[in-house]
Structures are given as C-alpha cells and as structure tokens.
Motif scaffolding. Structure first.
Motif: not given
Length: 226
Positions: A85-103
């Motif tokens: 996901a960090a690699s995709l962000y650096e490549q400009g795939v999106s300006d937003l990264v969404v993480t998901v999951g409870g505990k």
C-alpha cells in the motif's frame, strides 16, 4: 398354490420400475457431482487468474485489508500488505490510504490503527490515511470501508491483500457499491512456497463459493488470525 400369470407380470414390472428409478437416481447424483466439480474447479481457476492481476489505475483510495497485529506491530502477513500500500501511494495511485480492521478481545490496538502507524513510519502523511477501526472479517471490513468512502463521496478503490484473497475482496467490494480492482502484495507468507499458494487457493475457493451461496462471512479464521 400356483401364482397367477398376471401376478408374475406385475412383480416383474415393479422390479423393472425400481431398477429404472435406481439408474436415473444414479445418473442424477453423478451429474450433480460433475457439475459440482466443474463449479469448484472453475472458481479455483478464477481465484488463480485474479491473483495474478496488478491494476495500478488511479483510484479514490488504496484499501488495505487488515490482518493480525501484536500490540501495534503488524504480523508478517499484514506488513506485506502495508508495504504494498505504501508503494502504491508513493507511485501516485491514490492520495488516500484506507486501513481497516477492529481488534480482538484484550488487544490494545485495532488492525486499522496498527496499519496507520506503520504507514506513517513508512513516510505516508497522517492526513493521507483513513483508519476504519471496525471489521472482524473480510465482509464486515469491506462493508465498513464502503460506508466510510460513500460518506466522503469516494467511489473507486484499489484493494490490497494477499493474491489469493483478491477475487473475494473484489467481489464483496463491488457488491457493496464500490468500483474496485486489485493490486495484491507479492511478498509475505501467503506467497512464500508452493504449498502456501495451493493452500491459499483452496481456502479462498471454498470461502468465495460460501459467500456467493449465502452472502455471509466466510473467512474460516483467515484474515483475522494471521
């Protein structure tokens, strides 16, 4: 006492009918088994095919499916997804990264919060990360992400998970109203060995068939437990 000829004929006809029913029953069972095998094999092929897809088309959000974390430290499975996901962000795939999951009970951090901390350490700005801190399985996580994105008028998402998980996540995301495609991680335990790959395909084939049949969760302690 002699048996009347018509009685013998009736008995023979009954045996013939019974044999015919058994033959047709066997054919129906055999046909059902063949159809079932075709369905299972066809689904497994689709799981394998979609696992090979890497679509880096620009999207409204990069969505990282959660996995186990330990006191804020992502497991190796989760770390591989976050790295992608960090690699995709650096490549400009999106300006937003969404993480998901409870505990899980007793955890100090949610999967989403753990993922957010990892991404920030990897150089993704805090304001570029949305942590959706709910979801105990793939279906609930996807539904939570869809609700959060729709609330922000965001429609398209590139999904990041393990390769074999891609088809099911994409199917669920599209069912939830997102325009979704996949760019899975190519590292981590899910892809290390032929055995882990075969196990992942078999597990996801069963989980996807269950979801398509019932539209209920079908994780079998998969993503939440890794």
């Amino acid at each position: 006492m002699r048996t009347r000829p018509d009685s013998r004929a009736d008995s023979g006809a009954a045996r013939g009918i019974g044999a015919g029913i058994l033959r047709w029953g066997g054919r129906l069972i055999g046909g059902a088994l063949v159809v079932g095998m075709i369905l299972v094999c066809g689904t497994a092929v689709r799981v394998w095919q979609v696992a090979r897809i890497e679509d880096y088309t620009r999207a409204d959000a990069i969505v990282v499916l959660g996995a186990a974390q330990y006191s804020g430290t992502p497991s190796s499975v989760f770390e591989a997804r976050l790295y992608q996901a960090a690699s995709l962000y650096e490549q400009g795939v999106s300006d937003l990264v969404v993480t998901v999951g409870g505990k899980q009970e007793g955890d100090l951090y949610t999967e989403a919060a753990s993922g957010k901390m990892y991404l920030m350490e990897a150089g993704v700005p805090e304001d570029a990360i949305l942590a959706v801190e709910t979801g105990s399985d793939t279906l609930r996580s996807i539904e939570a992400v869809a609700d959060a994105m729709h609330g922000r008028e965001l429609e398209s998402a590139v999904l990041v998970s393990d390769p074999w998980h891609s088809l099911r996540t994409r199917t669920m995301a599209r069912d939830a109203g997102l325009d979704a495609w996949t760019a899975p991680t190519r590292t981590g335990p899910a892809v290390y060995t032929r055995e882990s790959q075969a196990h992942g395909i078999a597990r996801e084939t069963a989980a996807l068939l269950w979801y398509q049949l019932t539209h209920f969760s079908a994780d079998f302690n998969y993503t939440a437990g890794q």
